[in-house]
Design an enzyme around this catalytic site. Structure first.
Site, mmCIF file in Angstrom:
data_model
loop_
_atom_site.group_PDB
_atom_site.id
_atom_site.type_symbol
_atom_site.label_atom_id
_atom_site.label_comp_id
_atom_site.label_asym_id
_atom_site.label_seq_id
_atom_site.Cartn_x
_atom_site.Cartn_y
_atom_site.Cartn_z
ATOM 1 N N LYS A 280 0.846 -1.203 0.000
ATOM 2 C CA LYS A 280 0.000 0.000 0.000
ATOM 3 C C LYS A 280 0.881 1.252 0.000
ATOM 4 O O LYS A 280 1.733 1.415 0.870
ATOM 5 C CB LYS A 280 -0.906 -0.018 1.239
ATOM 6 C CG LYS A 280 -1.703 1.272 1.451
ATOM 7 C CD LYS A 280 -2.690 1.147 2.620
ATOM 8 C CE LYS A 280 -3.355 2.476 2.956
ATOM 9 N NZ LYS A 280 -4.302 2.391 4.086
ATOM 10 N N ASP A 285 -2.975 9.989 4.003
ATOM 11 C CA ASP A 285 -4.367 9.556 4.093
ATOM 12 C C ASP A 285 -5.152 10.510 4.998
ATOM 13 O O ASP A 285 -5.164 10.362 6.220
ATOM 14 C CB ASP A 285 -4.426 8.117 4.647
ATOM 15 C CG ASP A 285 -5.851 7.588 4.741
ATOM 16 O OD1 ASP A 285 -6.764 8.228 4.181
ATOM 17 O OD2 ASP A 285 -6.040 6.522 5.369
ATOM 18 N N LYS A 292 -10.771 12.284 8.319
ATOM 19 C CA LYS A 292 -10.339 11.820 9.638
ATOM 20 C C LYS A 292 -10.312 13.000 10.610
ATOM 21 O O LYS A 292 -10.100 14.134 10.185
ATOM 22 C CB LYS A 292 -8.906 11.275 9.551
ATOM 23 C CG LYS A 292 -8.763 9.921 8.894
ATOM 24 C CD LYS A 292 -7.316 9.486 8.900
ATOM 25 C CE LYS A 292 -7.109 8.157 8.201
ATOM 26 N NZ LYS A 292 -7.750 7.025 8.869
ATOM 27 N N ASP A 303 1.385 6.135 5.695
ATOM 28 C CA ASP A 303 0.448 5.192 5.072
ATOM 29 C C ASP A 303 1.008 4.558 3.790
ATOM 30 O O ASP A 303 0.317 3.789 3.131
ATOM 31 C CB ASP A 303 -0.893 5.896 4.800
ATOM 32 C CG ASP A 303 -2.086 4.974 5.020
ATOM 33 O OD1 ASP A 303 -1.908 3.914 5.649
ATOM 34 O OD2 ASP A 303 -3.191 5.315 4.543
ATOM 35 N N ASP A 362 -12.312 6.705 3.397
ATOM 36 C CA ASP A 362 -11.165 6.421 4.255
ATOM 37 C C ASP A 362 -10.714 4.963 4.139
ATOM 38 O O ASP A 362 -9.640 4.602 4.608
ATOM 39 C CB ASP A 362 -11.521 6.765 5.710
ATOM 40 C CG ASP A 362 -10.298 6.922 6.584
ATOM 41 O OD1 ASP A 362 -9.178 6.947 6.034
ATOM 42 O OD2 ASP A 362 -10.465 7.034 7.815
ATOM 43 N N GLU A 364 -9.491 3.573 1.719
ATOM 44 C CA GLU A 364 -8.863 3.733 0.395
ATOM 45 C C GLU A 364 -7.802 2.674 0.110
ATOM 46 O O GLU A 364 -7.538 2.350 -1.036
ATOM 47 C CB GLU A 364 -8.254 5.140 0.280
ATOM 48 C CG GLU A 364 -6.866 5.328 0.890
ATOM 49 C CD GLU A 364 -6.789 5.081 2.396
ATOM 50 O OE1 GLU A 364 -7.828 5.197 3.067
ATOM 51 O OE2 GLU A 364 -5.697 4.761 2.889
ATOM 52 N N ARG A 366 -7.761 -0.566 0.554
ATOM 53 C CA ARG A 366 -8.250 -1.763 -0.140
ATOM 54 C C ARG A 366 -8.562 -1.468 -1.603
ATOM 55 O O ARG A 366 -8.496 -2.365 -2.440
ATOM 56 C CB ARG A 366 -9.452 -2.356 0.605
ATOM 57 C CG ARG A 366 -10.680 -1.494 0.645
ATOM 58 C CD ARG A 366 -11.658 -1.950 1.703
ATOM 59 N NE ARG A 366 -11.223 -1.566 3.056
ATOM 60 C CZ ARG A 366 -11.836 -1.919 4.178
ATOM 61 N NH1 ARG A 366 -12.909 -2.684 4.120
ATOM 62 N NH2 ARG A 366 -11.379 -1.522 5.354
HETATM 63 N N1 BES Z 1 -4.589 4.132 6.896
HETATM 64 C C1 BES Z 1 -5.775 3.828 7.596
HETATM 65 C C2 BES Z 1 -5.540 2.777 8.695
HETATM 66 C C3 BES Z 1 -4.763 3.214 9.907
HETATM 67 C C4 BES Z 1 -5.400 3.849 10.940
HETATM 68 C C5 BES Z 1 -3.440 2.920 10.013
HETATM 69 C C6 BES Z 1 -4.689 4.217 12.069
HETATM 70 C C7 BES Z 1 -2.736 3.265 11.156
HETATM 71 C C8 BES Z 1 -3.367 3.915 12.176
HETATM 72 C C9 BES Z 1 -6.836 3.260 6.656
HETATM 73 O O1 BES Z 1 -6.831 3.781 5.376
HETATM 74 C C10 BES Z 1 -8.189 3.584 7.252
HETATM 75 O O2 BES Z 1 -8.475 4.723 7.372
HETATM 76 N N2 BES Z 1 -8.946 2.532 7.605
HETATM 77 C C11 BES Z 1 -10.205 2.680 8.190
HETATM 78 C C12 BES Z 1 -11.134 1.633 7.609
HETATM 79 C C13 BES Z 1 -12.574 1.842 7.965
HETATM 80 C C14 BES Z 1 -13.120 3.039 7.223
HETATM 81 C C15 BES Z 1 -13.341 0.605 7.640
HETATM 82 C C16 BES Z 1 -10.094 2.510 9.703
HETATM 83 O O3 BES Z 1 -9.335 1.644 10.136
HETATM 84 O O4 BES Z 1 -10.717 3.256 10.433
HETATM 85 ZN ZN ZN Z 2 -4.956 4.466 4.731
HETATM 86 ZN ZN ZN Z 3 -7.971 5.568 5.236
#
Ligand code: BES
Ligand code: ZN
Ligand code: ZN
Length: 518
Positions: A280, A285, A292, A303, A362, A364, A366
């Site tokens: 990734k 992000d 966020k 990220d 968010d 993104e 996947r």
């Molecule tokens: N990059 C984030 C995941 C992340 C969060 C990594 C905190 C490290 C610390 C990812 O893109 C994300 O935002 N995931 C969401 C998914 C949700 C919308 C299903 C999440 O984990 O909140």
């Molecule tokens: Zn992310």
């Molecule tokens: Zn995200």
């Protein structure tokens, strides 16, 4: 930093800012033949009980002499519990301590008996153990000596150690020398991941990260890097990557790193099936339209750590000349909210034609990985591994103890778990129940991007990705959201990117290589 192996140190002529003396818990004196003045210091500190020898404990004492100006007692903990992982972190702790003391040159005594070898003294088993210990020490030392400095205007304030001598009492043979070279090669890779991940996102744009991969290829014989720009990404119909990138002024990139470590046809002329890694590469992000909260958002510059880890792993495989064909794929984009950004409710078509209903911009990671995994299939791989800082849920579950491991392949899972323990770059297997795939059914598209209820985010993300893997090819997903960086510094490493899971992936490729050679 210059790392030098030495068999005997002429203590009487030695000039160094520090001598590191490793001790197990309960030891009354060093097992090494030390100068009397140093011996006295060690004995006095131990007698005072100020230093107990616990793992990662350090005690710095000035000698007052003009040869070795400081002695650093270093705790390795209980002898029977000591592992390569502890050795790596303990010696790293000593280096961090000496960095603070502004030491420039350091002599480290290598405890050859730190981890008991499999066989008895003098056997090949023992030699291997010493080489492994030297490798672990070199790794720990180099990891600890790393610092980010590019963005400080006053560079003079920063400090790192310039020269480190590893004193190895036994014969320094080829295994020991190659263990040091291997460790340095791996840490060069970690340094690449760390510096590019630590770089602020206004510097490390998709274009910059792609350029860094090209630079890496220039320095790495056997590594080739191809970069797709937006036009080529459009041609490949990578709708997930394009959707995530469309809100940003920075155009996406798709990086292909390749190393062919053996002729790619077997005796019968069948094409070889490479190992494909997908990482990734979200350079920042924000969450996009599903923005966020501000607290902690700055950490989203990390990220792209999975992508950088993939690039470094392919480069290390090339430098170590591993007998295999490895491909690294890294979709790079910045996830921004803007009038051009993708939105919840949008339906996006991935490069294999699968349509996805967006629910949170968010999620993104996947989206870009889906295109990466589809592209992986073109190589007819023997195995596919993706690495992604994919979910906050894996941070809640495992913190920085281990990366989340998702796979249906039990044999690969066992190997990765074992190698994770050995390297300290751990993984923890997480469930991926087939039945839960139903939660990803959408009324308007082939797939929902996330389930309607907030459940098992990390597992649901893995189940989403599974749709883009090939059922006949083993596939592994590693969620390194909790391990890719440390918010606070540790005794053995500064805060910031860690390079995880590069050490694990390299150990795994080496393991596969051994099988291939047999
Ligand atoms: N990059 C984030 C995941 C992340 C969060 C990594 C905190 C490290 C610390 C990812 O893109 C994300 O935002 N995931 C969401 C998914 C949700 C919308 C299903 C999440 O984990 O909140
Ligand atoms: Zn992310
Ligand atoms: Zn995200």
């Amino acid at each position: 930093m210059k790392l030098i192996l030495s068999k005997k140190i002429p203590y009487n002529r030695l000039k160094a800012d520090a001598l590191v003396v490793p001790l197990f818990k309960g030891e009354k004196e060093s097992v090494y033949a030390l100068p009397v003045s140093v011996k006295k210091i060690v004995a006095a500190v131990i007698a005072s009980k100020e230093f107990q020898g616990g793992a990662m404990e350090t005690q710095l004492v000035h000698t007052g002499g003009n040869g070795v100006s400081r002695v650093c007692l270093l705790g390795l903990g209980e002898k029977k519990e000591c592992s390569l992982d502890i050795v790596q972190r303990a010696y790293g702790t000593a280096i961090m301590r000496l960095k603070k003391a502004k030491a420039k040159s350091v002599v480290l005594l290598v405890r050859e008996d730190a981890v008991s070898g499999e066989a008895g003294p003098g056997s090949a088993g023992k030699d291997k153990a010493v080489a492994d210990i030297v490798g672990a020490i070199a790794t720990g030392v180099r990891i600890a000596n790393y610092h980010t400095h590019e963005y400080k205007s006053k560079k003079k304030e920063l400090h790192s150690i310039a020269k480190c001598i590893l004193l190895v009492p036994s014969t320094i043979d080829r295994t020991i020398k190659s263990a040091l070279t291997r460790a340095e090669t791996i840490v060069d890779g970690l340094d690449f991941v760390r510096s590019i991940s630590n770089s602020p996102a206004n510097y490390a744009t998709p274009q910059y990260v792609a350029e860094s991969a090209k630079e890496l290829a220039k320095k790495t014989p056997g590594l080739t890097v191809t970069v797709f720009d937006k036009k080529q990404i459009e041609k490949e119909k990578m709708g997930g990557l394009l959707a995530v990138a469309q809100g940003s002024q920075h155009e996406p990139r798709f990086v292909i790193c390749e190393y062919k470590g053996h002729p790619c046809n077997d005796d019968k002329g069948a094409p070889c099936r490479p190992i494909v890694l997908v990482g990734k590469g979200i350079t920042f992000d924000t969450g996009g339209i599903s923005l966020k909260p501000w607290k902690g958002m700055e950490e989203m510059k990390f990220d792209m750590a999975g992508g950088a880890a993939v690039m470094a792993t392919v480069a290390i495989a090339a430098k170590l000349k591993l007998p295999m064909h490895v491909v690294g794929l890294v979709p790079l984009a910045e996830n921004m909210p803007s009038h051009t950004a993708y939105k919840p409710g949008d339906v996006i078509t991935i490069s294999d034609g699968t349509t996805v209903e967006i629910l949170s911009t968010d999620a993104e990671g996947r989206m870009v990985l889906a295109d990466g995994l589809c592209y992986a299939k073109k190589y007819k791989p023997s195995v596919v591994v993706d690495v992604a800082t994919l979910t906050g849920a894996i941070v809640a579950a495992l913190s920085d103890y281990a990366s989340g491991l998702f796979t249906d392949d039990d044999a690969i899972a066992l190997t990765l778990e074992r190698l994770g323990k050995e390297t300290g770059d751990r993984v923890w297997r997480m469930p991926m129940p087939k039945e839960w795939a139903d939660h990803l059914k959408s009324p308007v598209a082939d797939l929902r991007q996330v389930p309607s209820a907030r459940l098992a985010d990390a597992t649901m993300a893995a189940l989403f990705l599974k749709n883009f893997s090939d059922a006949k090819t083993p596939w592994v997903h590693i969620d390194n959201a909790g391990t890719a960086w440390k918010t606070e510094g540790y005794s053995y490493a500064e805060a910031g990117a860690t390079g995880a899971p590069v050490q694990l992936l390299v150990a795994w490729l080496e393991d596969l290589g051994k099988k291939e050679v047999k």
